[in-house]
Motif scaffolding. Structure first.
Motif, PDB file in Angstrom:
ATOM      1  N   GLU A 145       0.816  -1.214   0.000  1.00 17.63           N
ATOM      2  CA  GLU A 145       0.000   0.000   0.000  1.00 17.63           C
ATOM      3  C   GLU A 145       0.854   1.269   0.000  1.00 17.63           C
ATOM      4  O   GLU A 145       0.509   2.267  -0.644  1.00 17.63           O
TER       5      GLU A 145
ATOM      6  N   TYR B 183       0.841   3.848  -3.179  1.00 17.68           N
ATOM      7  CA  TYR B 183       0.521   5.256  -2.913  1.00 17.68           C
ATOM      8  C   TYR B 183       1.609   6.172  -3.471  1.00 17.68           C
ATOM      9  O   TYR B 183       1.318   7.168  -4.145  1.00 17.68           O
TER      10      TYR B 183
ATOM     11  N   ASN C  62      -8.186   1.074  -1.865  1.00 18.06           N
ATOM     12  CA  ASN C  62      -9.265   0.743  -0.943  1.00 18.06           C
ATOM     13  C   ASN C  62      -9.482  -0.764  -0.863  1.00 18.06           C
ATOM     14  O   ASN C  62      -9.679  -1.333   0.215  1.00 18.06           O
TER      15      ASN C  62
ATOM     16  N   ILE D   8      -6.682  -2.412   1.121  1.00 10.48           N
ATOM     17  CA  ILE D   8      -6.919  -2.341   2.571  1.00 10.48           C
ATOM     18  C   ILE D   8      -7.921  -3.409   2.995  1.00 10.48           C
ATOM     19  O   ILE D   8      -7.765  -4.050   4.045  1.00 10.48           O
TER      20      ILE D   8
ATOM     21  N   TYR E 179       0.431   4.067   5.088  1.00  4.03           N
ATOM     22  CA  TYR E 179      -0.864   4.229   4.414  1.00  4.03           C
ATOM     23  C   TYR E 179      -1.954   3.504   5.181  1.00  4.03           C
ATOM     24  O   TYR E 179      -3.059   4.028   5.361  1.00  4.03           O
ATOM     25  N   TYR E 180      -1.656   2.304   5.675  1.00  7.55           N
ATOM     26  CA  TYR E 180      -2.663   1.532   6.413  1.00  7.55           C
ATOM     27  C   TYR E 180      -3.094   2.286   7.667  1.00  7.55           C
ATOM     28  O   TYR E 180      -4.293   2.416   7.958  1.00  7.55           O
TER      29      TYR E 180
ATOM     30  N   LEU F 202      -3.184   5.357   8.330  1.00  5.38           N
ATOM     31  CA  LEU F 202      -3.945   6.564   8.049  1.00  5.38           C
ATOM     32  C   LEU F 202      -5.315   6.286   7.441  1.00  5.38           C
ATOM     33  O   LEU F 202      -6.231   7.087   7.589  1.00  5.38           O
ATOM     34  N   HIS F 203      -5.467   5.160   6.752  1.00  3.58           N
ATOM     35  CA  HIS F 203      -6.662   4.946   5.964  1.00  3.58           C
ATOM     36  C   HIS F 203      -7.502   3.729   6.332  1.00  3.58           C
ATOM     37  O   HIS F 203      -8.630   3.606   5.833  1.00  3.58           O
TER      38      HIS F 203
ATOM     39  N   GLN G 103     -10.042   1.329   8.252  1.00  7.97           N
ATOM     40  CA  GLN G 103     -11.237   1.605   9.038  1.00  7.97           C
ATOM     41  C   GLN G 103     -11.031   1.241  10.503  1.00  7.97           C
ATOM     42  O   GLN G 103     -11.537   1.900  11.398  1.00  7.97           O
TER      43      GLN G 103
END
Length: 300
Positions: A253, A257, A271, A274, A292-293, A295-296, A298
């Motif tokens: 990820e 990115y 998305n 993730i 990235y994980y 921050l993004h 759920q």
């Protein structure tokens, strides 16, 4: 002016290299879901599992079932098979892509598979020839291409020599690894520039571990050297049981990115990536720490 490709190929190694060092056995059904969602995210080349001894790598004890249920005719499904016994097991499946591996470092190779580098190549060269006669895709994984946990810095000429032996044997791809994450960007640029010049007709893939948080910088340097294929692992999973101190592979990820921000197409949906990590995360013995994980995702 930056030398950047328009497109990069990501080879997802999470299901094999990413999980092999996990302390807890990840249920086979979860591995299958993980692979399925990674494919759904757009990852078309993937290391699914390895045919190694369950005694030494228990996490791969379900390899036959994974291969039976997870092959995709529209993707490159890679299975690691380090020796004759492993390759014979591949022959009993419909898999058409095989990865073999050798360490440039004799000490690492002896710890890993109880053979010197030279003895490993003596065994593998006829096997590679046989695989090519049967029209298999053959990927050669070059471990400790920059540094070794036992021998320290590896001579660049030794890495090139081993790559040459694999190319002469007929492999389709060289995956060149910074196994313990010690390489610096200038070293990556120098080695991959030479490999690109020497082997223009062989697929060249860079494989970085993020032990010292240099993996993204090393990928950027490798891009400048003309490399457009990278091994990555969803969630930054991984590590080598025979390389003390080596952390996980660079996170898929984070790489996607960075590349997409630079306008480089990867074909990967972040998305959905993730979502794939979320399938396996509850079964891991460690936290997902990729930038990235964190921050993004759920649920972190």
């Amino acid at each position: 002016m930056l030398n950047l490709p328009k497109k990069v190929t990501i080879i997802e190694v999470g299901p094999r290299d990413g999980l092999q060092n996990e302390k807890l056995f990840v249920p086979t059904v979860i591995k299958k879901q993980f692979i399925s969602r990674l494919r759904n995210a757009g990852l078309q080349e993937m290391e699914l599992t390895s045919f190694v001894s369950p005694k030494w790598v228990p996490q791969m004890s379900d390899a036959a079932e994974i291969v039976t249920d997870c092959l995709d005719a529209d993707a490159r499904n890679i299975v690691l098979a380090p020796n004759r016994r492993g390759v014979d097991r591949v022959y009993s499946t419909d898999c058409q892509a095989v990865a073999v591996f050798v360490g440039v470092s004799n000490s690492f190779n002896l710890k890993n598979i109880n053979k010197t580098t030279k003895d490993s190549m003596t065994e593998l060269v006829p096997i590679i020839s046989e695989l090519k006669e049967k029209n298999y895709f053959v990927r050669a994984c070059i471990s400790t291409a920059f540094y070794c946990p036992y021998e320290g810095k590896i001579n660049e000429s030794d890495t090139i020599k081993l790559c040459q032996e694999f190319v002469d044997a007929g492999v389709d791809e060289l995956s060149v690894a910074d196994t313990i994450g010690m390489a610096a960007p200038d070293e990556c640029f120098a080695l991959f520039s030479q490999l690109k010049s020497l082997f223009p007709h062989t697929l060249l893939t860079a494989h970085f571990h993020d032990t010292r948080k240099l993996a993204l910088a090393n990928i950027f340097a490798s891009l400048q050297a003309g490399i457009d294929r990278f091994d990555t692992s969803a969630g930054g999973l991984g590590g080598c049981p025979f390389a003390p101190g080596a952390s996980g592979n660079v996170a898929t990820e984070d790489v996607v990115y960075m590349l997409e921000r630079m306008g480089i197409d990867t074909g990967v949906d972040l998305n959905k990536l993730i979502d794939a990590i979320e399938v396996v995360r509850p079964h891991l013995s460690r936290q997902i720490e990729s930038g990235y994980y964190r921050l993004h995702a759920q649920t972190v």
